[in-house]
Design an enzyme around this catalytic site. Structure first.
Site, PDB file in Angstrom:
ATOM      1  CB  THR A  71     -69.222 -21.538   1.377  1.00 30.55           C
ATOM      2  OG1 THR A  71     -69.910 -22.406   0.500  1.00 30.55           O
ATOM      3  CG2 THR A  71     -68.165 -22.296   2.134  1.00 30.55           C
ATOM      4  CD  GLU A 122     -50.715 -32.212   1.047  1.00 35.03           C
ATOM      5  OE1 GLU A 122     -51.501 -31.581   1.761  1.00 35.03           O
ATOM      6  OE2 GLU A 122     -50.820 -32.264  -0.191  1.00 35.03           O
ATOM      7  CB  VAL A 180     -78.843 -19.774   4.361  1.00 35.90           C
ATOM      8  CG1 VAL A 180     -79.949 -20.497   5.075  1.00 35.90           C
ATOM      9  CG2 VAL A 180     -77.587 -20.601   4.294  1.00 35.90           C
ATOM     10  N   GLY A 217     -57.378 -27.430   6.257  1.00 38.47           N
ATOM     11  CA  GLY A 217     -56.866 -28.445   7.167  1.00 38.47           C
ATOM     12  C   GLY A 217     -56.053 -27.834   8.296  1.00 38.47           C
ATOM     13  CB  SER A 245     -51.453 -30.308   5.049  1.00 40.22           C
ATOM     14  OG  SER A 245     -50.636 -30.240   3.892  1.00 40.22           O
ATOM     15  N   GLY A 246     -53.849 -28.065   3.417  1.00 39.06           N
ATOM     16  CA  GLY A 246     -53.974 -26.689   2.962  1.00 39.06           C
ATOM     17  C   GLY A 246     -54.502 -25.830   4.088  1.00 39.06           C
ATOM     18  CE1 TYR A 247     -58.974 -21.303   3.062  1.00 43.79           C
ATOM     19  CE2 TYR A 247     -57.761 -22.295   1.253  1.00 43.79           C
ATOM     20  CZ  TYR A 247     -58.901 -21.707   1.742  1.00 43.79           C
ATOM     21  OH  TYR A 247     -59.975 -21.517   0.937  1.00 43.79           O
ATOM     22  CG  HIS A 263     -42.138   2.800  18.375  1.00 47.55           C
ATOM     23  ND1 HIS A 263     -41.556   1.605  17.999  1.00 47.55           N
ATOM     24  CD2 HIS A 263     -41.740   3.028  19.646  1.00 47.55           C
ATOM     25  CE1 HIS A 263     -40.818   1.155  19.003  1.00 47.55           C
ATOM     26  NE2 HIS A 263     -40.912   2.006  20.011  1.00 47.55           N
ATOM     27  CD  GLU A 309     -58.422 -20.915   8.702  1.00 47.49           C
ATOM     28  OE1 GLU A 309     -57.971 -19.849   8.266  1.00 47.49           O
ATOM     29  OE2 GLU A 309     -59.650 -21.150   8.749  1.00 47.49           O
TER      30      GLU A 309
END
EC number: 1.8.1.4
Lengths: 573, 489
Positions: free
Chosen positions: A124, A289, A120, A271, A267-269, A544, A273
């Site tokens: 990914t 990990e 498709v 995991g 436990s990377g990004y 600000h 998320e």
């Protein structure tokens, strides 16, 4: 990015070499894969590569045969006219974000472009990655707000009890993916890019065949070819994925169930998320990990703070320094069983019984069936070897003319926007303009609550580089606790960190953990891309009160020694 | 405990390191009880060490800091520490800081868990020099945990001063659940979920002592909370002192939940309350604190019925008619429209807002007809239709269901001839309307006739509404219903 040039089930198996390899070998293999495709270590790898290539930068550009008097009469919004003797100027294999970015830029440059997709459009990122996960994270962020008694109380808000409808959440993710997929498809169609359906295989120099399984193949010729076939979830040996209780990110995004207790391997990004999503929806999570600390690849200080906020107060525990050597899906009334062994000694350490296991050990390149053997190219652990201009390198270390590889399948930096940037860089080159993408200027983000973002070097990397090249490295930090907007949102937890050269004001890296960190990083990444120095950017004005003042303050707090006087103090000899 | 603290302030505040002979469980000063002397002392252990077990104190991280919150323990119990290593992260009024140890040793026990607060100078952990002292330190910690603010006073039997590890002390409050043991084959391994482990650590409960009731016999957070003897909270907050709900509301449920809930019958399914059901449950419990009484009144409805037939084609519903009638009666009896907010005064409401109870998808909601006395019947009917549509679509705004001053509940359409209603908190009275039925009545002259009668039953707060008030109100109401022309005006 993933293009799945072949859709047969067998091709989804892990690319780790031999099937009957000895266990120890496997682990070496996993280990070796990690820096390349897991987490943000891609970044680290790239940096090393960068050093290695230094000094060879003056490589003559191999663009023989490219006529400088190319017709540029083609309208910018239409697909161009192919060069003489070719069906297309450019054929891209894989219509993920990388291929899409390259195609758009190619049309703009007047190239007659085709894109081959076997699955498709969107790859990914759009279908099984960044996009649907953002939909889930949007839900989890709100759930967290509603569930945090203290947070609501501080606002004076009362919410009786937050609940959710699993199918509704899942639909949101799915709808978002299909919406973005349609947008991508339409943008390609409206520009006149030919979308060729089927599995693309390189037959030889400048020749590609494509076709669906069971149908006759079509052969086309192209002046240049870009491989952009992406990656698939990497599943280490010994882990049996059943798609129900032992799952990869592909399944987890469909949110078919919310298990009471989920183990997340890695436990990377990815995991991280997913831990954010599933704990917000009520699951408890156990991280597994292999390295000695959670969140490897992040700047250590940011990782430490992130662990304090994203892991410790949540319903999460973890095992570090262990491999999941065997994972058996739940069946016959038994839970999912995970056997853990010590990462170093390989001694059995523990057995976990959980309701589900999510394999987030990174991604493996998807390069099978590409016909690389026809152009004398050998993959390295599945990755297509390329130089810093994404030109493919063959077995003998020579550049293969007219073939490039971008995105996850080259493993330089496994991020959607990196793939797109690489694609644009390649198009620039085939159009006669030399371009080398600075990977150190590519930001990365992890969309937890709060978010983590980064660009450039981590502090240890910068210090190492400083030691090697003989410059000083300084660090400046600001806290979100001092930012008006963050405090108004009751989100004072956060840190921004600047790593720089005090001698000339060069920005080496910026790391942010805090509210909307992913949106804040671009001021820093733009500065790195454009080479803006701290002494200049610190005069830029920020509205600000906004979160961007965190970076304003960060730049202002950096101490750059006066650059105007290059003569150093006389030193007694 | 307090007395022992007061009697021994000196050893507590001065002896920063305990000799092993001081093993008798000495309550650690908890919140607010620590000596302020610590402020001026450097955060350093007494160097004259014959003691093997040292305390780790809450450090003063800034001049203004009086107490600190443990953000996280970097080390866990049993970890070997070497001098200069970060042990714990403390949040002061200004920043989060890593706190280092000045001594080598083994982190024997954590006295103040993550997320908890301790005053500056209070011991937050115990450092043992050798492994032999760990048990001793744990005993100390266990005895101190009895005084920890998080756990309720233990059952009278429990405080065992013996130097036995925590298991013995905490096992007694564990409810003896022997029934329906999940099938376990062979020696069972203790399996506890991540949050259960965290809770056990926080409440200093030996996880081994807990019986798991979760799937596959695992120990769940609920099991740990049961073992700790605390009311399970729906929220996930790990801060000890988070629950400060309105005291009036929380008192009865707390008392109720102190007893173990009756064992569930096998095969029963537990369906948690929806938000709406939870709100109903909460309101119903709150209503128990109001002294109510009930007064019934028969009202003849022939005139009302014929009026209804006339106005029905114009979209008027019986609900609107009754609401209008009640509102008009309330206008003449403001005390019935009043409420008692503090138990000391009348609160007279300036508007007459009739809440009407509506059953909806397994729930109950009370859309409110605001200013029902002022709006005419047709506007009221329109408004009612709008409210019902919104209620069905779950789009009622809070002011559209919680601004009622008087409630109307009608079960007449189901054939119910009489019932009594529970007074919703914050209101003075609620009217329960039964079905209208043909009834034989005798008039003053002895003539019998058949008239439609319905029974109206009003529940009221007797603090402000007395019997005579209700009677007068009901008489007015009956008058309006029996002579309903005024309703259409």
């Amino acid at each position: 990015m993933q293009a799945s040039i072949s859709l047969s089930v067998s091709s989804h198996s892990s690319p780790a070499a031999s099937t009957k390899s000895v266990r120890t070998e496997e682990f070496i293999c996993i280990n070796a894969l990690k820096p390349a495709n897991v987490r943000f270590c891609g970044l680290r790898k790239e940096i090393l590569g960068f050093y290695a290539l230094k000094g060879f930068d003056s490589r003559p550009i191999e663009l023989s045969g490219r006529r400088s008097s190319r017709k540029l009469s083609a309208s910018l919004s239409e697909n161009g006219v192919p060069s003489k003797g070719f069906d297309y100027d450019l054929v891209i294999i894989g219509a993920g974000v990388g291929g899409h970015g390259a195609a758009l830029h190619a049309v703009e440059k007047g190239l007659k472009t085709a894109i081959i997709e076997g699955d498709v459009v969107g790859g990914t990122c759009v279908n099984r990655g960044c996009v649907p996960s953002k939909a889930l994270l949007a839900v989890s962020g709100r759930m967290r707000e509603f569930q945090s008694e203290q947070h609501l109380k501080a606002f004076g808000l009362q919410v009786s009890s937050a609940g959710y409808d699993r199918q509704g959440v899942a639909d949101h993710a799915n709808n978002l993916a299909s919406k973005i997929r349609n947008n991508l498809t339409n943008s390609l169609k409206s520009l006149g890019v030919d979308i060729l359906t089927g599995v693309g295989t390189i037959l030889g120099p400048q020749k590609v065949k494509y076709g669906k399984v069971g149908f006759s193949d079509n052969v086309i010729t192209a002046k240049d070819i870009i491989i952009a076939t992406g990656s698939v979830p990497y599943v280490p040996k010994g882990i049996e994925v059943d798609g129900k209780t032992v799952i990869t990110s592909d399944h987890a995004l469909k949110l078919e169930s919310v298990p009471e207790w989920m183990a997340i391997v890695g436990s990377g990004y990815i995991g991280l998320e997913f831990s954010d999503v599933y704990t917000a929806l009520g699951s408890e999570v156990t991280f597994i990990e292999a390295l000695d600390q959670l969140m490897p690849g992040f700047d250590p200080e940011i990782g430490k703070l992130a662990q304090r906020v994203l892991i410790n107060p949540r319903k999460i525990d973890y095992h570090t320094g262990v491999f999941a050597s065997k994972i058996t899906p739940a069946k016959d009334g038994k839970p999912v069983i995970i056997e853990l062994i010590d990462a170093k000694t390989k001694e059995p350490k523990d057995t976990l019984e959980v309701d589900a296991a999510l394999i987030a050990t990174g991604r493996a390149p998807f390069t099978k069936g590409l016909g690389l053997e026809n152009i004398n190219v050998e993959t390295q652990r599945g990755f297509v070897p390329v130089d810093e201009r994404m030109a493919v390198i063959d077995k003998n270390g020579k550049l293969v003319p007219h073939v490039y590889c971008i995105g996850d399948s080259n493993g330089k930096m496994m991020l959607a926007h990196a793939a797109s940037a690489q694609g644009i860089s390649v198009v620039e080159q085939v159009c006669g303009k030399d371009h080398v993408l600075n990977h150190l200027s590519i930001p990365a983000a992890c969309f937890t609550h709060p978010e983590i973002s980064m660009v450039g070097l981590t502090e240890p990397q910068a210090r190492e580089k400083g030691a090697n090249e003989g410059f000083e490295v300084s660090v400046a930090k600001t806290s979100f606790k001092a930012n008006t907007k963050a405090l108004a949102e009751n989100e004072g937890e956060g840190l921004a960190k600047l790593i720089y050269r005090p001698d000339n004001g060069e920005i080496l890296g910026v790391h942010i953990f805090g509210l909307h960190a992913a949106d804040l990083i671009h001021e820093a990444s733009n500065a790195i891309t454009l080479g803006t120095r701290i002494q200049d950017i610190k005069f830029a004005v920020h509205a600000h009160p906004t979160l961007s003042e965190v970076l304003d303050e960060l730049f202002k707090s950096a101490k750059v020694s006066s650059v105007s006087s290059p003569i150093k103090e006389p030193v007694a000899v | 405990m307090a007395s022992s603290l007061l009697s021994k302030p000196t050893p507590n505040s001065k002896t920063i390191s305990f000799s092993s002979s001081l093993a008798t469980p000495l309550p650690w000063p908890t919140k607010g009880s620590a000596s302020i002397k610590f402020h001026i002392r450097p955060r350093r252990r007494n160097p004259s060490v014959q003691a093997k077990i040292r305390e780790i104190f809450m450090p003063a991280l800034s001049s203004t800091m009086t107490e600190g919150k443990i953000v996280s323990w970097i080390k866990s119990e049993g970890d070997v520490l070497s001098k200069g290593e970060s042990v714990v992260v403390v949040e002061s009024d200004k920043a989060d800081m890593d706190v280092e140890t000045f001594y080598d040793g083994i982190l024997a026990a954590i006295v103040v868990g993550e997320g908890e607060t301790a005053p500056v100078g209070a011991p937050i952990g115990l450092l043992a020099e050798t492994e032999e002292e760990i048990a001793e330190a744990k005993a100390k910690a266990a005895s101190s945990s009895n005084t920890a603010p998080s756990t309720p006073p233990p059952a009278p039997s429990s405080p065992s001063p013996a130097p036995v590890p925590a298991a013995a002390t905490v096992s007694s409050p564990t409810p003896a659940k022997v029934a329906s043991l999940p099938v376990s084959d062979g020696p069972r391994k203790i399996v506890a979920t991540p949050f259960a482990k965290k809770l056990a650590k926080q409440h200093k409960i030996d996880i081994e002592s807990i019986f798991g009731t979760g799937s596959f016999g695992r120990i769940t957070p609920v099991d740990v909370e049961a073992a700790a003897g605390i009311t399970p909270k729906s929220s996930t907050s790990n801060v000890v002192s988070a629950n400060v709900a309105s005291p009036a509301a929380s008192a009865p449920p707390k008392a109720a939940s102190a007893a173990t809930p009756p064992p569930s019958i096998p095969g029963s399914t537990v369906v948690p309350f929806t938000t709406m059901q939870a709100a109903v449950s909460k309101n119903m419990l709150e209503s128990l604190s109001v002294p109510t009484f009930r007064v019934g009144y028969p009202v003849s409805t022939d005139a009302l019925d014929s009026l209804y037939e006339k106005v029905k084609p114009k979209g008027v519903t019986m609900t609107a008619l009754l609401a209008k009638a009640a509102a008009m009666a309330l206008a003449q009896h403001p005390v019935v429209n009043a409420s008692c907010k503090d138990g000391k005064s009348f609160t007279f409401n300036s508007n007459i807002n009739i809440a009407v109870a509506v059953a909806i998808n397994g729930g109950l909601i009370t859309p409110v007809l605001q200013d029902a006395d002022k709006l005419d019947l047709y506007l009221l009917s329109e408004k009612w239709k709008e409210l019902v549509d919104k209620a069905r679509a779950k789009q009622l705004q809070p002011h559209e269901y919680n601004s009622g001053t008087f409630t109307l509940s009608n079960l007449g359409m189901f054939g119910v001839d009489r019932f009594d209603a529970i007074l919703p908190p914050g209101q003075g009275a609620i009217m329960a309307v039964g079905a209208s039925k043909p009834t034989v009545v005798a008039d003053g002259d002895g003539f019998f006739s058949v008239k439609s009668k319905m029974l109206v039953n009003v529940t009221a707060d007797h603090r402000i509404v007395y019997g005579a008030d209700l009677a007068a109100f009901l008489k007015t109401f009956a008058n309006i219903v029996e002579n309903p022309e005024s309703l259409t005006l």
